[in-house]
Scaffold this active site. Structure first.
Site, mmCIF file in Angstrom:
data_model
loop_
_atom_site.group_PDB
_atom_site.id
_atom_site.type_symbol
_atom_site.label_atom_id
_atom_site.label_comp_id
_atom_site.label_asym_id
_atom_site.label_seq_id
_atom_site.Cartn_x
_atom_site.Cartn_y
_atom_site.Cartn_z
ATOM 1 N N ASP A 321 -115.457 54.256 83.961
ATOM 2 C CA ASP A 321 -116.222 53.627 82.903
ATOM 3 C C ASP A 321 -115.313 52.680 82.131
ATOM 4 O O ASP A 321 -114.117 52.592 82.388
ATOM 5 C CB ASP A 321 -116.856 54.670 81.989
ATOM 6 C CG ASP A 321 -115.828 55.608 81.363
ATOM 7 O OD1 ASP A 321 -114.634 55.495 81.699
ATOM 8 O OD2 ASP A 321 -116.221 56.457 80.547
ATOM 9 N N ASP A 599 -117.113 60.658 81.447
ATOM 10 C CA ASP A 599 -117.049 61.718 80.441
ATOM 11 C C ASP A 599 -118.398 62.081 79.831
ATOM 12 O O ASP A 599 -118.466 62.884 78.903
ATOM 13 C CB ASP A 599 -116.076 61.326 79.318
ATOM 14 C CG ASP A 599 -116.468 60.020 78.645
ATOM 15 O OD1 ASP A 599 -117.534 59.456 78.974
ATOM 16 O OD2 ASP A 599 -115.694 59.545 77.776
ATOM 17 N N ASP A 603 -122.730 61.168 83.812
ATOM 18 C CA ASP A 603 -121.705 61.024 84.842
ATOM 19 C C ASP A 603 -121.591 62.261 85.735
ATOM 20 O O ASP A 603 -120.858 62.234 86.733
ATOM 21 C CB ASP A 603 -120.336 60.769 84.198
ATOM 22 C CG ASP A 603 -120.295 59.471 83.414
ATOM 23 O OD1 ASP A 603 -120.881 58.484 83.897
ATOM 24 O OD2 ASP A 603 -119.696 59.457 82.325
ATOM 25 N N ASN A 667 -88.008 75.617 120.166
ATOM 26 C CA ASN A 667 -87.501 76.975 120.378
ATOM 27 C C ASN A 667 -88.322 77.729 121.421
ATOM 28 O O ASN A 667 -87.779 78.454 122.265
ATOM 29 C CB ASN A 667 -87.511 77.751 119.064
ATOM 30 C CG ASN A 667 -86.406 77.291 118.128
ATOM 31 O OD1 ASN A 667 -85.445 76.664 118.567
ATOM 32 N ND2 ASN A 667 -86.547 77.583 116.853
ATOM 33 N N ASN A 692 -86.174 82.906 111.821
ATOM 34 C CA ASN A 692 -87.327 82.276 111.180
ATOM 35 C C ASN A 692 -87.300 82.474 109.666
ATOM 36 O O ASN A 692 -87.612 81.569 108.894
ATOM 37 C CB ASN A 692 -88.614 82.869 111.772
ATOM 38 C CG ASN A 692 -89.829 82.019 111.480
ATOM 39 O OD1 ASN A 692 -89.798 80.811 111.650
ATOM 40 N ND2 ASN A 692 -90.898 82.648 111.022
ATOM 41 N N ASP A 696 -87.026 79.496 107.010
ATOM 42 C CA ASP A 696 -88.093 79.314 106.028
ATOM 43 C C ASP A 696 -87.546 79.343 104.610
ATOM 44 O O ASP A 696 -88.069 78.659 103.721
ATOM 45 C CB ASP A 696 -89.169 80.393 106.197
ATOM 46 C CG ASP A 696 -90.113 80.093 107.352
ATOM 47 O OD1 ASP A 696 -90.123 78.936 107.816
ATOM 48 O OD2 ASP A 696 -90.834 81.004 107.787
#
Length: 892
Positions: A321, A599, A603, A667, A692, A696
């Site tokens: 707007d 707002d 809307d 892998n 792993n 990680d």
């Protein structure tokens, strides 16, 4: 004192107030506080974080559960040591994801608590705004268009009040409300419903979980629709499942064919499958999003739905707007003009003062002691611009009836008695609509109105006529005592005057619009104001206006025709709620990712239909409820920060996905090859899981990583073809060095099983952890892109931990052994060679690919034009930076 809603609905208004021990002046502040202690806060149990539900998500991996079951069988039939080790490693892996995700969700819940709703309440006889959480039975609440009803309320006064109760009943049609003794569906407004038309005043009967909404809240817990990011994430997961299934089955079959023990083969295959799956992807995404939401909260952007941050980064078109976004939002009454647009005289009583006076009479603002405390901006500005004498004159009028403002008519009307006893109908609203209802208009009015629009002014017209008769609903003529004006009554008016308001362009709007353009985002304006005013403001701010359409012109086009003109239309003026939503929908059908910023109650539908709905903290409750993101400051610059943050999060998420899939795929490929020629398992299941876990752990720092400027210049989106190609291209590169490691261990060092496993463990962990520095950027050489400090430290520490593990006291229990000294120079040479090879391969892979990430290329011509501008700007920025670094001045 808690009352049954059905019983109170059937009482008169006076009896209803008595039953709730309240009155027209409402409760006192002390009494309201005391009742709050008795009835508790007026809130639902929402946005709470439950540790068990977060933990359940971590354990939802069926491969994980199958691995634990197989480990348990192994422990019962053989050595329980592996079972304990596998269980500990799995527990640590699950715990790592749980801690990060739980902390992130707690942070998000804290952000939700900052989004507040208020209600206009009468306490101690004074209208005031209070947090809806503080409402108690007996409070007197004022309702107006756009409000979300904050509690179960027995209505005391109504004026054409209609409530949308779809959230409770599923019915799409609004329900008429009345203040008379009726069933509760007629004389009560229920919590969570939306005021669509009219106004009302009522007394709170029930709050919180005692309301009708609270009683069925459990049944309203529908999962929101998937965003584009979530769809991409789900499809990516399916891709991994297919790849893992094929490779795991192949490895299992190879081990069975080689007559390895069934349980060992199963454990090894499952561990490899889990290694391929980026288990921390949900945690990485959640941590990235929560970190982003905290950063945005510091910049006054509250995120209601985490995944909407990444969707915000993907937008290519922003509808917004005008008021408060491109302009200051501080609407002030500049002047008033009489009905002929000339310098006014007192002839016929038509004066500038009279236009202002009748503007105050036809006014929906809530006024206390001459000060407007609530209402729409234009009505409040009329009171702020009036002196005491004019306020007193307006107060002498007695309002008989009100027809509230609505967004379809774009005007309001009152029937009021003047101090001299004359009854008047006063209409105030959009000039075109009011003028169309007037009998005769001076020709200069149209020219004056056009001049005002060209100057960027906002204009409201006031028309009036004396009332002698009014039209009933049945169409018959009745005496003037009939109160509610109808469409037929709002005819044959005299134009009293024009009220001219100013709302100046924001000082920082032009730089914000330029920044959005550099980010490749097309900004379009949807406004209820006139086309000339909107175009004037846009051009003053440097926004390229390709074309403009009014709501009526849009309504005259079908979707196909609208789709052909929407790309070269920048301004949509005098647009109603349904038309706004349709514009957003058609733009999305053009293949664009669309954000809508609004707002108001009108809307709400468009906010729902956009990819990302954006509202502001000062907006209506219904707009804030419909939005995904709430701005504490209505500023496009802040919104641009959100776009950049969304792109940064997506870029870091893709880094993890590309890293994890390519290295893990390599892998698995290596494990399949090693299984075919070795007489023993190339790595123990517990070692695979530990590898792993350590990997990680280093990757958990990716959300903190820096992102190259060119990666933020354009939107990105999921591209499974890109991810699959990356995995297949880079995965085997790591396998080359795995096989080289195998050759060194077997042919050169003549390693036994424990040494082989230890050597591959160290090499695999080191290459996986360190290659992130190459893959995280497209820049060459990779050290031109600086990683974040946490990522740098973690990626260097994890390989060192892997090297140290065989020498730790518990290393033997994990199946590790000391490696020959001569292995380490070979390891260093292989790591360096691997990074060099990946750096060279990166150039080949990205040769015909843009930006190094999956990109969403916009389909509209305007978006492509903005993209080209953004690309030129980015190129100029890099060139300027390079010349500055070399100390060259005056380069072009």
């Amino acid at each position: 004192m808690l009352q049954d809603l059905d019983r109170v609905a059937l009482l008169t208004t006076a009896d209803a107030l008595g039953a709730l021990e309240s009155g027209p002046a409402g409760l006192s502040a002390d009494e309201a506080e005391a009742r709050l202690g008795v009835y508790g806060p007026n809130a639902m149990l929402s946005h709470s974080v439950h540790a068990w539900s977060v933990l359940a998500r971590q354990l939802r991996n069926p491969l994980l559960l199958l691995l634990l079951a197989a480990a348990a069988v192994s422990g019962l039939t053989g050595d329980p040591t592996d079972t304990v080790i596998i269980s500990v490693i799995v527990s640590l892996s699950v715990g790592l994801g749980f801690v990060n995700e739980y902390r992130s969700e707690q942070a998000v819940a804290a952000l939700h608590a900052q989004i507040r709703h208020t209600a206009l309440v009468i306490r101690d006889g004074v209208p005031q705004r209070v947090d809806v959480v503080a409402l108690v039975p007996g409070d007197i609440v004022q309702l107006s268009v756009g409000d979300v009803v904050p509690a179960d309320i027995r209505l005391l006064e109504t004026t054409e009040l209609e409530c949308d109760e779809a959230v409770l009943t599923g019915e799409s049609m609004p329900v008429d409300k009345t203040a008379g003794p009726e069933s509760h569906d007629k004389s009560c407004a229920l919590m969570g419903t939306i005021v669509r038309e009219g106004t009302g005043r009522g007394v709170v009967v029930r709050t919180g979980m005692q309301t009708e909404f609270g009683r069925i809240a459990a049944g309203l817990g529908e999962r929101p629709g998937e965003t584009a990011f979530q769809v991409g994430l789900r499809k990516f997961s399916f891709l991994l499942v297919r790849v893992a299934g094929v490779l795991t089955a192949s490895i299992f079959v190879i081990n069975i064919v080689l007559h390895r023990p069934f349980i060992d083969a199963l454990l090894f295959s499952l561990a490899i499958a889990i290694g391929l799956t980026p288990q921390l992807l949900p945690a990485i995404v959640t941590v990235s999003l929560s970190m982003g939401s905290r950063r945005l909260a510091a910049k006054k952007v509250l995120v209601k739905r985490l995944v909407s941050i990444e969707d915000l980064g993907n937008i290519t078109v922003l509808f917004t707007d005008k008021t408060g976004t491109l302009t200051d939002g501080r609407i002030t009454l500049e002047r008033a003009l009489d009905g002929i647009g000339a310098t006014p005289t007192s002839a016929g009583g038509v004066t500038v003062e009279r236009a202002h006076l009748l503007g105050l009479v036809c006014n929906e603002a809530v006024v206390d002691a001459g000060k407007a405390v609530s209402g729409n901006a234009l009505d409040v500005a009329l009171w702020d611009g009036a002196d005491d004498a004019l306020m007193a004159r307006a107060g002498a009028w007695r309002r008989v009836a009100l027809r509230p403002f609505d967004h379809e008519r774009r005007m309001s009307a009152v029937v009021a008695d003047a101090p001299d006893g004359e009854r008047w109908l006063v209409v105030k609203g959009e000039p075109e609509g009011v003028i169309a209802r007037c009998d005769s208009i001076d020709p200069t009015v149209a020219a004056s109105l056009s001049d005002l629009y060209d100057a960027g002014a906002r204009v409201i017209a006031v028309g009036a006529r004396r009332v002698t008769t009014m039209t009933t609903a049945a169409g018959s003529v009745a005496p003037a005592a009939v109160t509610m004006p109808s469409d037929a009554d709002e005819q044959h008016l005299a134009l009293v005057g024009l009220l001219v308001f100013t709302d100046r362009p924001k000082a920082d709007a032009a730089p914000s619009l330029a920044r959005l353009a550099r980010l490749g985002i097309v900004v379009k304006v949807i406004t209820g104001d006139s086309q000339q005013v909107a175009v004037k403001v846009c051009r003053d701010l440097g926004l390229d206006v390709l074309g403009a359409l009014t709501g009526d012109e849009v309504d005259a086009l079908d979707d196909e025709a609208l789709g052909t003109v929407i790309d070269h239309t920048t301004v949509f003026a005098r647009v109603g709620p349904e038309t706004k939503s349709r514009i957003v929908r058609v733009q999305r059908l053009r293949g664009e990712d669309v954000a809508f910023m609004g707002d108001g109650v009108n809307d709400a539908v468009a906010l729902h239909h956009a990819d990302v709905g954006i509202s502001v903290d000062t907006g209506t409750d219904v707009a804030k409820d419909a939005a995904d993101i709430v701005l504490l400051d209505k500023d496009l610059g802040v919104l641009a920060d959100g776009v950049v943050e969304g792109r940064r999060i997506f870029a870091n998420t893709i880094k993890y996905v590309l890293m994890a899939t390519s290295s893990n795929f390599g892998n698995m490929f290596s494990a399949a090859g090693a299984s075919a020629f070795l007489s023993f398992l190339p790595m123990l299941p517990s070692q695979i899981l530990l590898n792993n876990l350590l990997y990680d752990t280093s990757q958990m720092t990716i959300p903190t990583d820096n992102v190259d400027e060119e990666m933020l210049a354009r939107p990105s989106a999921w591209d499974l073809g890109f991810i699959r190609s990356f995995m297949i291209f880079f995965g085997p590169l790591s396998s080359i060095f795995d096989f080289a490691t195998f050759a060194v261990m077997i042919r050169v060092l003549h390693a036994h099983a424990a040494e082989f496993r230890t050597g591959w463990f160290v090499e695999s962990l080191a290459t996986q952890a360190l290659v992130i520095f190459v893959i995280r950027t497209r820049r060459r050489p990779f050290w031109r892109s600086r990683p974040s400090a946490p990522l740098l430290v973690a990626s260097l520490v994890v390989p060192l931990v892997g090297i140290a593990l065989p020498y730790m006291p518990f290393g033997h229990a994990l199946g590790f052994t000391h490696l020959p000294v001569e292995y380490y120079p070979i390891l260093g040479a292989m790591i360096i060679s691997y990074l060099v090879l990946v750096e060279q391969a990166k150039a080949v892979f990205y040769k015909n690919r843009a930006m190094g990430t999956p990109l969403a290329v916009p389909k509209s011509r305007q978006a492509r034009r903005v993209y080209r501008r953004a690309a030129r700007f980015t190129h100029r920025s890099r060139l300027q930076k390079a010349t500055a670094e070399r100390g060259i001045s005056g380069a072009k």
